[in-house]
Design a protein around this motif. Structure first.
Motif, mmCIF file in Angstrom:
data_model
loop_
_atom_site.group_PDB
_atom_site.id
_atom_site.type_symbol
_atom_site.label_atom_id
_atom_site.label_comp_id
_atom_site.label_asym_id
_atom_site.label_seq_id
_atom_site.Cartn_x
_atom_site.Cartn_y
_atom_site.Cartn_z
ATOM 1 N N ASN A 66 0.495 -1.186 0.185
ATOM 2 C CA ASN A 66 0.137 0.317 -0.241
ATOM 3 C C ASN A 66 1.057 1.093 0.152
ATOM 4 O O ASN A 66 0.371 2.304 -0.749
ATOM 5 C CB ASN A 66 -0.815 -0.235 1.166
ATOM 6 N N GLU A 67 1.981 1.351 0.652
ATOM 7 C CA GLU A 67 3.341 2.786 0.436
ATOM 8 C C GLU A 67 3.265 2.017 -0.128
ATOM 9 O O GLU A 67 3.531 4.407 -1.432
ATOM 10 C CB GLU A 67 3.453 1.864 1.896
ATOM 11 N N GLY A 68 3.720 1.372 -2.004
ATOM 12 C CA GLY A 68 4.289 2.193 -2.693
ATOM 13 C C GLY A 68 3.538 2.477 -3.223
ATOM 14 O O GLY A 68 3.484 3.576 -4.554
ATOM 15 N N ILE A 69 1.842 1.846 -3.062
ATOM 16 C CA ILE A 69 0.997 2.637 -3.962
ATOM 17 C C ILE A 69 0.175 4.095 -3.879
ATOM 18 O O ILE A 69 0.427 4.469 -4.968
ATOM 19 C CB ILE A 69 -0.625 1.220 -3.894
ATOM 20 N N ARG A 70 0.281 4.113 -2.906
ATOM 21 C CA ARG A 70 0.510 5.342 -2.559
ATOM 22 C C ARG A 70 1.028 6.491 -2.503
ATOM 23 O O ARG A 70 0.954 7.765 -3.539
ATOM 24 C CB ARG A 70 0.080 5.474 -1.011
ATOM 25 N N ASN A 71 2.356 6.129 -2.984
ATOM 26 C CA ASN A 71 3.781 6.648 -3.807
ATOM 27 C C ASN A 71 3.169 7.562 -5.225
ATOM 28 O O ASN A 71 3.134 8.189 -5.066
ATOM 29 C CB ASN A 71 4.772 6.487 -3.021
ATOM 30 N N ALA A 72 3.342 6.047 -5.887
ATOM 31 C CA ALA A 72 2.329 5.977 -6.386
ATOM 32 C C ALA A 72 1.541 6.672 -7.485
ATOM 33 O O ALA A 72 1.575 7.179 -8.063
ATOM 34 C CB ALA A 72 2.808 4.943 -8.019
ATOM 35 N N VAL A 73 0.658 7.140 -6.608
ATOM 36 C CA VAL A 73 -0.937 7.862 -6.574
ATOM 37 C C VAL A 73 -1.077 8.499 -6.651
ATOM 38 O O VAL A 73 -0.837 10.005 -7.568
ATOM 39 C CB VAL A 73 -2.054 6.827 -6.544
ATOM 40 N N GLU A 74 -0.074 9.186 -5.687
ATOM 41 C CA GLU A 74 0.300 11.025 -5.400
ATOM 42 C C GLU A 74 1.383 11.604 -6.468
ATOM 43 O O GLU A 74 0.784 12.215 -6.687
ATOM 44 C CB GLU A 74 0.661 10.826 -3.496
ATOM 45 N N ALA A 75 2.021 10.567 -6.796
ATOM 46 C CA ALA A 75 3.004 11.269 -7.868
ATOM 47 C C ALA A 75 2.265 11.580 -9.214
ATOM 48 O O ALA A 75 2.572 11.446 -10.272
ATOM 49 C CB ALA A 75 3.914 10.209 -7.874
ATOM 50 N N GLY A 76 1.040 10.558 -9.752
ATOM 51 C CA GLY A 76 0.325 10.735 -11.039
ATOM 52 C C GLY A 76 0.384 9.962 -11.432
ATOM 53 O O GLY A 76 0.152 10.037 -12.947
ATOM 54 N N VAL A 77 0.700 8.244 -11.172
ATOM 55 C CA VAL A 77 0.891 7.846 -12.330
ATOM 56 C C VAL A 77 -0.680 6.946 -12.541
ATOM 57 O O VAL A 77 -1.513 7.821 -11.631
ATOM 58 C CB VAL A 77 1.315 6.644 -11.910
ATOM 59 N N ARG A 78 -0.660 6.367 -13.648
ATOM 60 C CA ARG A 78 -2.127 6.150 -13.850
ATOM 61 C C ARG A 78 -2.612 4.913 -13.615
ATOM 62 O O ARG A 78 -4.363 4.805 -13.914
ATOM 63 C CB ARG A 78 -2.722 6.869 -16.021
#
Length: 408
Positions: A232-244
């Motif tokens: 989850n932490e990695g997913i959140r980092n990615a989502v926060e950074a703007g991945v699709r």
């Protein structure tokens, strides 16, 4: 080919609607119309068969078609690696997949060669090499090998598994290089992985600021970033950074799924590779330690799928098959059909995947004006989803209006 019509099939159009018996007229590589027509051309009788759109696999590794550890230890020649890649490309088409998204391993030359029709294969969208942090998931060099030697494992124009970045500036440089080589989107590894030696699934990799650099570079070219992420932490980092898009999403929880849904970030779960690694680790050219790492992943990914559905996340479908045994790509639909309905699995593999790949105006549904990518199945895979897993059941495959396989 000239214009032709397929008659007598039960048509499942990929939208989720029930099958209908309707003729499909094909002209200039596209679907001209549905329904009886006096259109000219040959008539293909498909009585008793079920028609679906050409399947789409949103997570493939054509460049990992040889035993993996030997491939990256210079024990397999470039000629044999190429032979294995092209055999997998042909087998992918034979399994009913007319479009794939390659999420790391091939270089642009493979995409071009297939597109020119020099070898049989699906339409391929590729990220080129995966973007990884130094020593992170996607690195298969020996522990003693200096990182700067890793890129010498690439075979230019054929395979390039990953590029290593130690900081944001190096990532920007590597991302630009991937685009120069023909990438049409980017993939980053933002957590550890199952198939790896140097990390754990609980690790996060790249910072939000670093991931955002790749997102910025992709946006500058009108495309997007997808992220390999298990925790989850990695997913959140990615989502926060703007991945699709998120690949795997093994340990996805409710709050993170809600965040993904709110930001319109898609999820591509990958069940077939988990089965593959549980049952035949050696066959993929990997050590037994990989099998230990995969234990429990299937159950957690199943839970993640349910959590994502509940939150309203757009969910695609990917097999992630690796190594030589990539002939039964449709196994992913069979596995998903056990967790959802067979229709939901089919829609994920057609309409939804087309949306995720940015191709929804071209493929993914059977409708006038769409590209004529079609599969005729021996029987009804909605009643017996095991049919999807065996390529022999895809008796006729049409790609861009050309019959590329015919077992009738």
């Amino acid at each position: 080919m000239g214009p032709f019509q397929i008659t007598g099939a039960a048509v499942v159009d990929g939208s989720g609607r029930d099958p209908v018996d309707v003729d499909v007229a094909i002209e200039d590589g596209c679907i001209a119309q549905l329904g009886a027509s006096g259109a000219p051309g040959e008539r293909l009788d498909a009585g008793g068969l079920t028609m679906t759109p050409g399947l789409i696999d949103a997570h493939v590794h054509l460049g990992l078609s040889s035993p993996i550890q030997p491939q990256f230890s210079f024990r397999i020649s470039a000629a044999e690696i190429a032979a294995d890649i092209f055999a997998t490309a042909g087998a992918t088409l034979d399994a009913g997949f007319t479009t794939v998204r390659d999420t790391g391993g091939i270089d642009g030359g493979v995409v071009t060669t297939i597109a020119k029709g020099k070898v049989r294969g699906p339409r391929v969208l590729s990220c080129g090499p995966v973007q990884c942090q130094t020593g992170g998931h996607g690195y298969y060099g020996a522990e003693w090998e200096p990182t700067e030697l890793w890129s010498s494992h690439h075979v230019p124009g054929l395979c390039a598994l990953s590029m290593m970045s130690g900081n944001a500036d190096e990532l920007r440089s590597n991302v630009r290089e991937a685009f120069r080589r023909g990438a049409s989107f980017l993939k980053l590894c933002v957590t550890g992985g199952v198939v790896g030696a140097h990390d754990r699934l609980t690790d996060t990799q790249f910072t939000v600021d670093e991931i955002a650099v790749a997102v910025q570079e992709a946006a500058a070219r009108g495309t997007y970033v997808t992220a390999h992420a298990h925790n989850n932490e990695g997913i959140r980092n990615a989502v926060e950074a703007g991945v699709r898009c998120i690949e795997h999403g093994t340990d996805l929880d409710e709050s993170t799924a809600t965040l993904m849904a709110g930001r319109e970030v898609a999820l591509v779960p990958t069940f077939a590779v988990v089965e593959q690694l549980l049952h035949d680790t050696a066959g993929a050219g990997l050590g037994e330690s990989t099998r230990d790492r995969v234990l429990g992943v299937r159950e957690r990914m199943t839970e993640a799928l349910a959590v994502a559905k509940e939150a309203g996340v757009r969910i695609g479908l990917g097999s992630d098959l690796i190594g030589p045994a990539q002939g039964r790509r449709g196994e992913e639909l069979t596995l998903r059909a056990e967790l959802e309905t067979p229709m939901e699995a089919l829609v994920a593999a057609t309409r939804t995947n087309a949306e995720i790949l940015g191709l929804s105006d071209q493929v993914g549904v059977i409708a006038p004006g769409m590209q004529a990518d079609l599969v005729l199945w021996n029987g009804n895979p909605l009643e017996d989803p095991k049919l999807f897993a065996d390529p022999a059941n895809a008796v006729l495959v049409v790609q861009a209006g050309r019959v590329v396989k015919d077992l009738r």
